[in-house]
Scaffold this active site. Sequence first.
Site: not given
Length: 248
Positions: A173, A167, A231-232, A9, A95, A210, A97, A11
């Site tokens: 994050g 999640e 994500g990251g 993802n 999600h 994470s 967010e 983002k």
Amino acid sequence: MRKPIFAANWKMNNLSGDVVEFFKVLGDSTLHLNDREIIVAPSFPYLKMSVKNSEDKNIIIAAQDVYPEAEGAFTGMVGGEMLNDLGVGAVVVGHSERRHVFGESLELIRKKVKFTQENNWKLIFCVGETLQERETGHLFEVIKEQIYTAFDQNLWCENEMAVVAYEPVWAIGTGVVASPEQAQEMHLFIRKIMKERYDREETRILYGGSVKPDNIKGLMDCEDIDGALVGGASLKADSFKKLFLYDR
Ligand code: PEP
């Protein structure tokens, strides 16, 4: 047999040059991976080029969101006809967010889930509790409510087309990953719901929050964790590769 899924993802990250580089560095590493599925979710402007750059790589390109209408007067939104035109095969819904930064209601999320199923895109449906909800002991009821409100008992597509991603909001994050024990406990709880309410025990349940190359194995060793939503650590191909090619 639940085939593991590794989903990226991105983002609101990665520009055109990064997209080209990402798929170039992936090379043919995904081509013959028939024992796991790879999904990449770029932001809307880069969907088309991601579809093109991932051609023949055995990768599904996902949208990070959808507005649950085919077309029409919905300024700023991206709807069903557009996603089909772009060649999208999956959609991320719910999600945290979207829920917390953009204030999406349970009802809107429910509509998006339904719309995704109706359009036959693979659904990656995210659930997760906040730190406060966990610390006050409400974590299980929160997750249950998120699932119950999203899925009608009889509105449920084919098994492989619907995926749940657990999640925890406090892990997204932040660098604070859930321990394998914490994740497994919740995955087992979700699996029970999928079995008892929907007769879908084989639903794949991904962990997100994470995930990094150095913690993927501990998570994947858990019985009810069927992959990761990342994500990251998915922004660069080298790091994402280390996740889906982790040392089992
Ligand atoms: C996510 O955005 O779905 C996510 C899990 O992010 P990160 O891996 O950066 O925590």
